[in-house]
Design a protein around this motif. Structure first.
Motif, PDB file in Angstrom:
ATOM      1  N   PHE A  55       0.844  -1.192   0.000  1.00 29.49           N
ATOM      2  CA  PHE A  55       0.000   0.000   0.000  1.00 29.49           C
ATOM      3  C   PHE A  55       0.880   1.242   0.000  1.00 29.49           C
ATOM      4  N   HIS A  56       0.690   2.099  -0.985  1.00 29.83           N
ATOM      5  CA  HIS A  56       1.488   3.317  -1.103  1.00 29.83           C
ATOM      6  C   HIS A  56       0.538   4.502  -1.024  1.00 29.83           C
ATOM      7  N   GLY A  57       0.924   5.504  -0.253  1.00 28.70           N
ATOM      8  CA  GLY A  57       0.066   6.667  -0.122  1.00 28.70           C
ATOM      9  C   GLY A  57       0.683   7.727   0.749  1.00 28.70           C
ATOM     10  N   ARG A  58      -0.179   8.367   1.517  1.00 28.74           N
ATOM     11  CA  ARG A  58       0.231   9.499   2.335  1.00 28.74           C
ATOM     12  C   ARG A  58      -0.401   9.344   3.719  1.00 28.74           C
ATOM     13  N   VAL A  59       0.412   9.523   4.755  1.00 31.94           N
ATOM     14  CA  VAL A  59      -0.098   9.475   6.121  1.00 31.94           C
ATOM     15  C   VAL A  59      -0.251  10.905   6.633  1.00 31.94           C
ATOM     16  N   VAL A  60      -1.375  11.158   7.289  1.00 36.84           N
ATOM     17  CA  VAL A  60      -1.666  12.455   7.902  1.00 36.84           C
ATOM     18  C   VAL A  60      -1.895  12.197   9.386  1.00 36.84           C
ATOM     19  N   TRP A  61      -1.058  12.794  10.217  1.00 35.24           N
ATOM     20  CA  TRP A  61      -1.156  12.592  11.667  1.00 35.24           C
ATOM     21  C   TRP A  61      -2.006  13.681  12.292  1.00 35.24           C
ATOM     22  N   LEU A  62      -2.810  13.301  13.266  1.00 32.00           N
ATOM     23  CA  LEU A  62      -3.553  14.283  14.044  1.00 32.00           C
ATOM     24  C   LEU A  62      -2.599  14.960  15.017  1.00 32.00           C
ATOM     25  N   THR A  63      -2.813  16.234  15.270  1.00 28.53           N
ATOM     26  CA  THR A  63      -2.000  16.936  16.266  1.00 28.53           C
ATOM     27  C   THR A  63      -2.489  16.539  17.660  1.00 28.53           C
ATOM     28  N   PRO A  64      -1.698  16.802  18.691  1.00 30.76           N
ATOM     29  CA  PRO A  64      -2.176  16.520  20.048  1.00 30.76           C
ATOM     30  C   PRO A  64      -3.492  17.246  20.349  1.00 30.76           C
ATOM     31  N   GLU A  65      -3.645  18.459  19.825  1.00 34.12           N
ATOM     32  CA  GLU A  65      -4.866  19.232  20.052  1.00 34.12           C
ATOM     33  C   GLU A  65      -6.077  18.600  19.365  1.00 34.12           C
ATOM     34  N   GLN A  66      -5.845  17.846  18.310  1.00 35.61           N
ATOM     35  CA  GLN A  66      -6.923  17.151  17.597  1.00 35.61           C
ATOM     36  C   GLN A  66      -7.215  15.778  18.187  1.00 35.61           C
ATOM     37  N   ASP A 107      15.607   3.908  11.230  1.00 33.57           N
ATOM     38  CA  ASP A 107      14.674   3.672  10.132  1.00 33.57           C
ATOM     39  C   ASP A 107      13.715   2.536  10.478  1.00 33.57           C
ATOM     40  N   ASP A 108      13.453   2.322  11.784  1.00 31.83           N
ATOM     41  CA  ASP A 108      12.511   1.294  12.202  1.00 31.83           C
ATOM     42  C   ASP A 108      11.144   1.544  11.574  1.00 31.83           C
ATOM     43  N   VAL A 162       1.483  -1.743   9.732  1.00 34.44           N
ATOM     44  CA  VAL A 162       2.863  -1.259   9.776  1.00 34.44           C
ATOM     45  C   VAL A 162       3.066  -0.227   8.672  1.00 34.44           C
ATOM     46  N   LEU A 163       3.718   0.876   9.022  1.00 32.76           N
ATOM     47  CA  LEU A 163       4.094   1.915   8.061  1.00 32.76           C
ATOM     48  C   LEU A 163       5.608   1.932   7.913  1.00 32.76           C
ATOM     49  N   ARG A 164       6.045   2.208   6.689  1.00 32.07           N
ATOM     50  CA  ARG A 164       7.477   2.282   6.384  1.00 32.07           C
ATOM     51  C   ARG A 164       7.720   3.488   5.474  1.00 32.07           C
ATOM     52  N   ASP A 165       8.927   3.976   5.498  1.00 33.79           N
ATOM     53  CA  ASP A 165       9.381   5.072   4.632  1.00 33.79           C
ATOM     54  C   ASP A 165       8.610   6.365   4.862  1.00 33.79           C
ATOM     55  N   LEU A 166       8.144   6.571   6.106  1.00 35.45           N
ATOM     56  CA  LEU A 166       7.486   7.832   6.403  1.00 35.45           C
ATOM     57  C   LEU A 166       8.515   8.842   6.866  1.00 35.45           C
ATOM     58  N   GLU A 167       8.210  10.097   6.660  1.00 36.49           N
ATOM     59  CA  GLU A 167       9.103  11.170   7.083  1.00 36.49           C
ATOM     60  C   GLU A 167       8.863  11.420   8.568  1.00 36.49           C
ATOM     61  N   ARG A 168       9.821  11.065   9.387  1.00 34.31           N
ATOM     62  CA  ARG A 168       9.670  11.149  10.836  1.00 34.31           C
ATOM     63  C   ARG A 168       9.483  12.593  11.287  1.00 34.31           C
ATOM     64  N   GLY A 169       8.482  12.804  12.142  1.00 31.47           N
ATOM     65  CA  GLY A 169       8.214  14.121  12.698  1.00 31.47           C
ATOM     66  C   GLY A 169       7.331  14.994  11.829  1.00 31.47           C
ATOM     67  N   ALA A 170       7.011  14.574  10.606  1.00 31.24           N
ATOM     68  CA  ALA A 170       6.180  15.377   9.701  1.00 31.24           C
ATOM     69  C   ALA A 170       4.706  15.066   9.929  1.00 31.24           C
ATOM     70  N   ALA A 198       4.190   7.466   2.535  1.00 32.80           N
ATOM     71  CA  ALA A 198       4.490   6.265   3.324  1.00 32.80           C
ATOM     72  C   ALA A 198       4.048   5.030   2.555  1.00 32.80           C
ATOM     73  N   LYS A 199       4.552   3.894   2.997  1.00 31.52           N
ATOM     74  CA  LYS A 199       4.109   2.593   2.509  1.00 31.52           C
ATOM     75  C   LYS A 199       3.517   1.855   3.705  1.00 31.52           C
ATOM     76  N   GLY A 200       2.525   1.000   3.452  1.00 32.45           N
ATOM     77  CA  GLY A 200       1.897   0.288   4.552  1.00 32.45           C
ATOM     78  C   GLY A 200       1.606  -1.157   4.226  1.00 32.45           C
ATOM     79  N   ARG A 201       1.307  -1.921   5.281  1.00 26.89           N
ATOM     80  CA  ARG A 201       0.918  -3.321   5.129  1.00 26.89           C
ATOM     81  C   ARG A 201       0.221  -3.777   6.397  1.00 26.89           C
ATOM     82  N   TRP A 202      -0.686  -4.734   6.245  1.00 22.90           N
ATOM     83  CA  TRP A 202      -1.227  -5.428   7.408  1.00 22.90           C
ATOM     84  C   TRP A 202      -0.124  -6.346   7.918  1.00 22.90           C
ATOM     85  N   LEU A 203      -0.018  -6.486   9.210  1.00 22.51           N
ATOM     86  CA  LEU A 203       1.016  -7.349   9.763  1.00 22.51           C
ATOM     87  C   LEU A 203       0.597  -8.814   9.732  1.00 22.51           C
ATOM     88  N   VAL A 204      -0.670  -9.103  10.040  1.00 25.31           N
ATOM     89  CA  VAL A 204      -1.107 -10.492  10.148  1.00 25.31           C
ATOM     90  C   VAL A 204      -2.269 -10.818   9.218  1.00 25.31           C
TER      91      VAL A 204
END
Length: 110
Positions: A12-23, A36-37, A58-66, A71-77
């Motif tokens: 799965f290839h796409g874009r991750v959007v994180w909620l802020t603490p206030e959200q 690079d864990d 699981v997410l991989r290749d995401l920009e840490r802190g952004a 990002a890339k993703g996959r189901w683990l199980v």
């Protein structure tokens, strides 16, 4: 989480959007790591909820802190079928426990 082996596919290839603490997102903000864990959490695909469709994701290749990052993703199980079916255009809700902390917008499935 440690890094999964490099030969494990992340279809799965796409874009991750994180909620802020206030959200209501992570109190520490987007995942930050000095390595690079892979980032492992729980997730579900609407219309399921944290009560009815939660599985390890699981997410991989995401920009840490952004707040927004490719990002890339996959189901683990679980398999990519039924309640966990992901296709282009799917929004995967990333959670820590039952609490939504981000959204993974899927653009491609490979």
């Amino acid at each position: 989480m440690a890094k999964l082996p490099d030969d494990v596919p992340f279809p799965f290839h796409g874009r991750v959007v994180w909620l802020t603490p206030e959200q209501g997102g992570r109190t520490t903000g987007p995942p930050r790591a000095d390595s690079d864990d892979d980032y492992a959490a729980n997730a579900f695909v609407p219309p399921r909820t944290a009560d009815s469709g939660l599985a390890s994701f699981v997410l991989r290749d995401l920009e840490r802190g952004a707040l927004v990052s490719p990002a890339k993703g996959r189901w683990l199980v679980v398999e990519n079928s039924g309640a966990h079916r992901i296709q282009p255009g799917t929004v995967v809700v990333i959670t820590e426990g039952p609490k939504p902390v981000g959204y993974f917008h899927v653009e491609e499935v490979g």
